[in-house]
Design a protein around this motif. Structure first.
Motif, mmCIF file in Angstrom:
data_model
loop_
_atom_site.group_PDB
_atom_site.id
_atom_site.type_symbol
_atom_site.label_atom_id
_atom_site.label_comp_id
_atom_site.label_asym_id
_atom_site.label_seq_id
_atom_site.Cartn_x
_atom_site.Cartn_y
_atom_site.Cartn_z
ATOM 1 N N LYS A 26 0.823 -1.211 0.000
ATOM 2 C CA LYS A 26 0.000 0.000 0.000
ATOM 3 C C LYS A 26 0.857 1.261 0.000
ATOM 4 O O LYS A 26 0.515 2.266 -0.627
ATOM 5 N N GLU A 27 1.982 1.195 0.701
ATOM 6 C CA GLU A 27 2.848 2.368 0.833
ATOM 7 C C GLU A 27 3.486 2.789 -0.500
ATOM 8 O O GLU A 27 3.928 3.930 -0.641
ATOM 9 N N GLU A 28 3.567 1.871 -1.459
ATOM 10 C CA GLU A 28 4.241 2.200 -2.715
ATOM 11 C C GLU A 28 3.291 2.508 -3.864
ATOM 12 O O GLU A 28 3.713 3.018 -4.898
ATOM 13 N N VAL A 29 1.993 2.233 -3.684
ATOM 14 C CA VAL A 29 1.033 2.452 -4.771
ATOM 15 C C VAL A 29 1.063 3.899 -5.258
ATOM 16 O O VAL A 29 1.108 4.180 -6.458
ATOM 17 N N GLY A 30 1.062 4.844 -4.318
ATOM 18 C CA GLY A 30 1.061 6.267 -4.679
ATOM 19 C C GLY A 30 2.284 6.696 -5.463
ATOM 20 O O GLY A 30 2.233 7.652 -6.242
ATOM 21 N N ASP A 31 3.389 5.958 -5.291
ATOM 22 C CA ASP A 31 4.621 6.316 -6.011
ATOM 23 C C ASP A 31 4.491 6.063 -7.507
ATOM 24 O O ASP A 31 5.257 6.611 -8.302
ATOM 25 N N TYR A 32 3.524 5.215 -7.903
ATOM 26 C CA TYR A 32 3.338 4.894 -9.316
ATOM 27 C C TYR A 32 2.242 5.736 -9.959
ATOM 28 O O TYR A 32 1.875 5.519 -11.108
ATOM 29 N N PRO A 66 2.439 9.296 -10.986
ATOM 30 C CA PRO A 66 3.489 10.326 -11.080
ATOM 31 C C PRO A 66 3.125 11.661 -10.435
ATOM 32 O O PRO A 66 3.962 12.296 -9.788
ATOM 33 N N GLU A 67 1.859 12.082 -10.584
ATOM 34 C CA GLU A 67 1.455 13.381 -10.025
ATOM 35 C C GLU A 67 1.381 13.328 -8.508
ATOM 36 O O GLU A 67 1.591 14.342 -7.833
ATOM 37 N N PHE A 68 1.101 12.143 -7.934
ATOM 38 C CA PHE A 68 1.094 11.985 -6.485
ATOM 39 C C PHE A 68 2.530 11.965 -5.964
ATOM 40 O O PHE A 68 2.841 12.573 -4.933
ATOM 41 N N PHE A 69 3.380 11.245 -6.660
ATOM 42 C CA PHE A 69 4.780 11.115 -6.245
ATOM 43 C C PHE A 69 5.460 12.488 -6.216
ATOM 44 O O PHE A 69 6.268 12.774 -5.333
ATOM 45 N N GLU A 70 5.099 13.332 -7.175
ATOM 46 C CA GLU A 70 5.687 14.677 -7.246
ATOM 47 C C GLU A 70 5.295 15.520 -6.042
ATOM 48 O O GLU A 70 6.069 16.361 -5.563
ATOM 49 N N LEU A 71 4.084 15.290 -5.525
ATOM 50 C CA LEU A 71 3.576 16.066 -4.387
ATOM 51 C C LEU A 71 3.965 15.477 -3.037
ATOM 52 O O LEU A 71 3.901 16.161 -2.012
ATOM 53 N N LYS A 72 4.371 14.234 -3.038
ATOM 54 C CA LYS A 72 4.616 13.484 -1.810
ATOM 55 C C LYS A 72 5.566 14.191 -0.852
ATOM 56 O O LYS A 72 5.366 14.168 0.366
ATOM 57 N N GLN A 73 6.592 14.844 -1.392
ATOM 58 C CA GLN A 73 7.587 15.511 -0.539
ATOM 59 C C GLN A 73 6.988 16.660 0.270
ATOM 60 O O GLN A 73 7.563 17.101 1.265
ATOM 61 N N ASN A 74 5.806 17.135 -0.157
ATOM 62 C CA ASN A 74 5.158 18.244 0.557
ATOM 63 C C ASN A 74 4.159 17.775 1.615
ATOM 64 O O ASN A 74 3.556 18.596 2.297
ATOM 65 N N CYS A 75 3.965 16.439 1.701
ATOM 66 C CA CYS A 75 3.066 15.908 2.731
ATOM 67 C C CYS A 75 3.751 15.995 4.096
ATOM 68 O O CYS A 75 4.983 15.915 4.189
ATOM 69 N N ASN A 120 6.105 11.346 5.983
ATOM 70 C CA ASN A 120 6.854 10.683 4.910
ATOM 71 C C ASN A 120 6.117 9.473 4.342
ATOM 72 O O ASN A 120 6.223 9.171 3.159
ATOM 73 N N ASN A 121 5.388 8.785 5.226
ATOM 74 C CA ASN A 121 4.663 7.580 4.803
ATOM 75 C C ASN A 121 3.186 7.858 4.557
ATOM 76 O O ASN A 121 2.334 6.990 4.725
ATOM 77 N N GLN A 149 -9.319 2.795 -4.933
ATOM 78 C CA GLN A 149 -9.785 1.442 -5.276
ATOM 79 C C GLN A 149 -8.641 0.438 -5.224
ATOM 80 O O GLN A 149 -8.796 -0.676 -4.718
ATOM 81 N N ILE A 150 -7.485 0.838 -5.754
ATOM 82 C CA ILE A 150 -6.319 -0.049 -5.721
ATOM 83 C C ILE A 150 -5.866 -0.259 -4.281
ATOM 84 O O ILE A 150 -5.545 -1.370 -3.857
#
Length: 316
Positions: free
Chosen positions: A248-254, A256-265, A268-269, A299-300
């Motif tokens: 589940k922790e890696e789904v968002g990394d795939y 691309p638009e979520f991964f780009e924003l992730k550093q601003n969350c 970290n997890n 859903q994923i």
């Protein structure tokens, strides 16, 4: 000797050398690959080393080494849930054919496919087919979807395999590459491939009027050399192309638009669901992230894709 695997029938492999010589090869004994629980150790697209042997005046090869793969496309094995089946390896790109109706391609399907392709480092280009048959309202839907995915970074092309619209553009993207075509049955994959290379004549049965699905006739995966310095892999219909072995922790990394924003969350997890100060949810509120994409992500994450019917699409 070194060669490229062009066809796999389960027990024998057609291998072609750089000099153009073709040999029927087999594996000696059990062939295990580290880190991959696969039902087939060798796949179409693999580069292999083999030795020739002569038996009753027949020259065949014995494969003893597989070169490292740049990527590979897998699906879950039908009867062995903990194992995977490698469909093809060393694929440069996949063209995902999308139709708005007849048959409809839902965004949940598109997004799940893209997530899997991202996870296995396979470039995907979206082809919106049958644009010659759509009303203006349906074309607006195509334009909206293309806008959503172009914004993320995916190349989108409106095509008509029947009339030839933008077929040359697709053809130019295939030069000097190994390509696959994917999508629901009935979206026009074989029609497009045959428009690109008429002499190939990939066989596909007529669309069933009862189920509105094409019945793909390929039994084994096979690679073909095209006349314009390109290769295509034709594969049997794939059932249950689900998310394979993904935390589940890696789904968002795939996404691309979520991964780009992730550093601003804030965290970290962050799973971008209920956490405070989540950059993805903030972008969603501002319409900077597509709601359909976020819905697919949930859903994923919740495992709903396991119950989603995926037996009406295939890959070529």
């Amino acid at each position: 000797m070194t060669g490229l695997v062009y066809k796999s029938t389960g027990s024998w492999y057609t291998v072609k050398t750089n000099l153009g010589a073709t040999y029927q090869c087999r594996i000696k004994g059990k062939f295990r690959l580290k880190g991959i629980k696969s039902t087939n150790p060798i796949a179409v697209g693999d580069i292999v080393d083999f030795e020739l042997e002569t038996n009753n005046d027949e020259v065949t090869g014995v494969i003893h080494t597989i070169h490292d793969r740049t990527n590979y496309i897998v699906r879950k094995s039908v009867n062995l849930s903990k194992q995977t089946h490698i469909i093809a390896s060393n694929v440069d790109q996949v063209f995902l054919l999308i139709t708005i109706d007849n048959p409809p391609t839902f965004t949940s399907f598109i997004d799940r496919f893209l997530v899997t392709a991202e996870a296995y480092a396979v470039k995907t280009i979206l082809l919106f087919n049958k644009v010659d048959t759509y009303s203006e309202d349906t074309l607006d839907e195509v334009r909206y979807l293309a806008h959503v995915y172009r914004k993320i970074g995916y190349e989108c092309i409106g095509i008509s395999a029947e009339t030839g619209k933008n077929v040359d553009k697709v053809k130019s993207l295939m030069i000097d590459k190994v390509s696959m075509f994917a999508g629901h049955s009935g979206v026009g994959k074989s029609t497009l491939v045959n428009a690109i290379e008429s002499g190939l004549d990939l066989k596909t049965k007529a669309i069933s009027t009862q189920h509105s699905q094409g019945q793909h006739t390929t039994t084994f995966a096979e690679m073909f050399d095209l006349s314009f310095d390109a290769k295509i892999i034709d594969t049997p219909g794939i059932k249950g192309f689900g998310i394979v072995d993904m935390d589940k922790e890696e789904v968002g990394d795939y996404f691309p638009e979520f991964f780009e924003l992730k550093q601003n969350c804030k965290f970290n997890n962050c799973l971008h669901v209920e956490e405070p100060k989540c950059a993805v949810k903030e972008a969603l509120d501002k319409d900077e992230v597509s709601y359909s994409r976020y819905r697919s992500y949930l859903q994923i994450l919740e495992g709903e894709d396991e119950h989603y019917r995926t037996d009406n699409w295939d890959v070529e």
